[in-house]
Design an enzyme around this catalytic site. Structure first.
Site, PDB file in Angstrom:
ATOM      1  NE  ARG A  21      -7.062   5.717  -5.384  1.00  0.00           N
ATOM      2  CZ  ARG A  21      -7.285   4.540  -5.556  1.00  0.00           C
ATOM      3  NH1 ARG A  21      -7.790   4.202  -6.654  1.00  0.00           N
ATOM      4  NH2 ARG A  21      -6.567   3.808  -4.212  1.00  0.00           N
ATOM      5  CB  THR A  34     -15.336   9.879  -3.747  1.00  0.00           C
ATOM      6  OG1 THR A  34     -13.739  10.284  -3.942  1.00  0.00           O
ATOM      7  CG2 THR A  34     -16.049  10.267  -3.257  1.00  0.00           C
ATOM      8  CG  ASP A  47      -0.536   3.747  -0.694  1.00  0.00           C
ATOM      9  OD1 ASP A  47      -1.989   4.145  -0.422  1.00  0.00           O
ATOM     10  OD2 ASP A  47       0.377   3.942  -0.861  1.00  0.00           O
ATOM     11  CG  ASP A  81       0.912   4.614   2.468  1.00  0.00           C
ATOM     12  OD1 ASP A  81       1.398   5.680   2.718  1.00  0.00           O
ATOM     13  OD2 ASP A  81      -0.218   3.996   2.979  1.00  0.00           O
TER      14      ASP A  81
HETATM   15  C1  PRP Z   1      -1.361   6.860  -5.236  1.00  0.00           C
HETATM   16  C2  PRP Z   1      -1.086   6.783  -6.539  1.00  0.00           C
HETATM   17  C3  PRP Z   1      -1.530   7.539  -8.140  1.00  0.00           C
HETATM   18  C4  PRP Z   1      -3.258   6.495  -7.296  1.00  0.00           C
HETATM   19  C5  PRP Z   1      -3.624   6.228  -8.357  1.00  0.00           C
HETATM   20  O1  PRP Z   1      -1.354   7.847  -4.803  1.00  0.00           O
HETATM   21  O2  PRP Z   1      -0.155   7.132  -6.402  1.00  0.00           O
HETATM   22  O3  PRP Z   1      -1.511   8.635  -7.929  1.00  0.00           O
HETATM   23  O4  PRP Z   1      -2.666   6.816  -6.542  1.00  0.00           O
HETATM   24  O5  PRP Z   1      -5.036   6.085  -8.164  1.00  0.00           O
HETATM   25  P1  PRP Z   1      -5.786   6.025  -9.042  1.00  0.00           P
HETATM   26  O6  PRP Z   1      -4.986   5.965 -10.863  1.00  0.00           O
HETATM   27  O7  PRP Z   1      -6.974   5.486  -8.290  1.00  0.00           O
HETATM   28  O8  PRP Z   1      -6.461   7.970  -9.491  1.00  0.00           O
HETATM   29  P2  PRP Z   1      -2.625   8.382  -3.634  1.00  0.00           P
HETATM   30  O9  PRP Z   1      -3.558   8.758  -3.565  1.00  0.00           O
HETATM   31  O10 PRP Z   1      -1.836   7.087  -3.320  1.00  0.00           O
HETATM   32  O11 PRP Z   1      -1.403   9.587  -3.145  1.00  0.00           O
HETATM   33  P3  PRP Z   1      -0.040   9.176  -2.207  1.00  0.00           P
HETATM   34  O12 PRP Z   1       0.977   9.235  -3.489  1.00  0.00           O
HETATM   35  O13 PRP Z   1       0.301  10.262  -1.478  1.00  0.00           O
HETATM   36  O14 PRP Z   1       0.032   7.889  -2.010  1.00  0.00           O
HETATM   37  N1  URA Z   2      -3.136   3.508  -5.727  1.00  0.00           N
HETATM   38  C1  URA Z   2      -1.704   2.646  -5.183  1.00  0.00           C
HETATM   39  O1  URA Z   2      -0.605   3.259  -4.318  1.00  0.00           O
HETATM   40  N2  URA Z   2      -2.076   1.899  -5.404  1.00  0.00           N
HETATM   41  C2  URA Z   2      -2.951   0.896  -5.539  1.00  0.00           C
HETATM   42  O2  URA Z   2      -3.407  -0.446  -5.577  1.00  0.00           O
HETATM   43  C3  URA Z   2      -4.278   1.911  -5.943  1.00  0.00           C
HETATM   44  C4  URA Z   2      -3.732   2.883  -5.868  1.00  0.00           C
END
Ligand code: PRP
Ligand code: URA
Length: 208
Positions: free
Chosen positions: A103, A107, A199, A202
């Site tokens: 994400r 945005t 997160d 993380d």
């Molecule tokens: C997180 C999560 C989803 C997304 C959800 O990923 O694992 O993929 O955010 O958010 P949304 O429904 O608003 O799109 P992130 O972008 O943090 O990536 P990561 O898994 O690499 O940490």
């Molecule tokens: N992605 C995450 O990992 N946690 C949240 O709460 C939202 C998006």
């Protein structure tokens, strides 16, 4: 389509450990895997099984057999791979694809950076994995790209869903059944699920 939410004391217990900020990486990862197995159990309730003749040490009998080859698990990177670890324990022969997506912090829109899936998606049940359905941007984009590659029967498995993400998924992909362990209250002003678990990526990979 209605959302299927797990409803079980064991799930509530595991979710509480997961949400607790004091829980470390090892336990966090283990519980993501365990909850994913429980979601898989629920999502496979309509699976087709065939008769299968075996002999127990006592007698012949007709058991049931699932063709795991008919299923594709597609984790959304990174956090979805934490769920995959649990699912392949129960269905080790399912095919696996990956969608890389993050994400944009400003945005909140998903940015796709990798897409590799098993072939013949149209012939398989495609199960998309991502622990967090927040705004729904990532999940909806992943599903749209899988449909564009031929997928026809899809399910979405997550650990925590926000009402905003569920609404978006139901509007854009009403044919996709969502399975979740929890439905939380809302998103905060930076797009995190409240109360949530922080997160997910993380916490699974210990990157913060
Ligand atoms: C997180 C999560 C989803 C997304 C959800 O990923 O694992 O993929 O955010 O958010 P949304 O429904 O608003 O799109 P992130 O972008 O943090 O990536 P990561 O898994 O690499 O940490
Ligand atoms: N992605 C995450 O990992 N946690 C949240 O709460 C939202 C998006």
């Amino acid at each position: 389509m209605e959302v299927t939410k797990l409803n079980h004391p064991l799930v509530e217990h595991k979710l509480t450990i997961l949400r607790n900020k004091k829980t470390g990486t090892k336990e966090f990862r283990e519980i993501i895997g365990e909850l994913s197995m429980m979601l898989c159990y629920e999502a496979m309730k309509d699976a087709k099984v065939e008769d299968y003749e075996i002999e127990t040490p006592i007698t012949k009998m007709t058991g049931k057999k699932l063709n795991e080859d008919n299923y594709a698990f597609i984790p959304i990177l990174r956090a979805g791979t934490g769920m995959l670890d649990g699912l392949i324990k129960v269905m080790p022969n399912a095919k696996i694809g990956h969608i890389g997506m993050y994400r944009d912090e400003e945005t909140l829109k998903p940015v796709r950076y990798f897409f590799k899936t098993p072939k013949d998606l149209d012939k398989r049940e495609v199960i998309v994995l991502d622990p967090m359905l927040a705004t729904g941007g990532s999940g909806c984009d992943a599903i749209a790209s899988l449909k564009a590659s031929g997928a026809k029967k899809l399910k979405f498995l997550c650990i925590i869903a926000a009402p905003e993400g569920i609404k978006k998924m139901q509007e854009e992909h009403p044919d996709v059944q969502i399975y979740t362990a929890a439905i939380d209250e809302k998103l905060n002003d930076i797009g995190y699920i409240v109360p949530g678990l922080g997160d997910a990526g993380d916490r699974i990979f210990g990157t913060k």
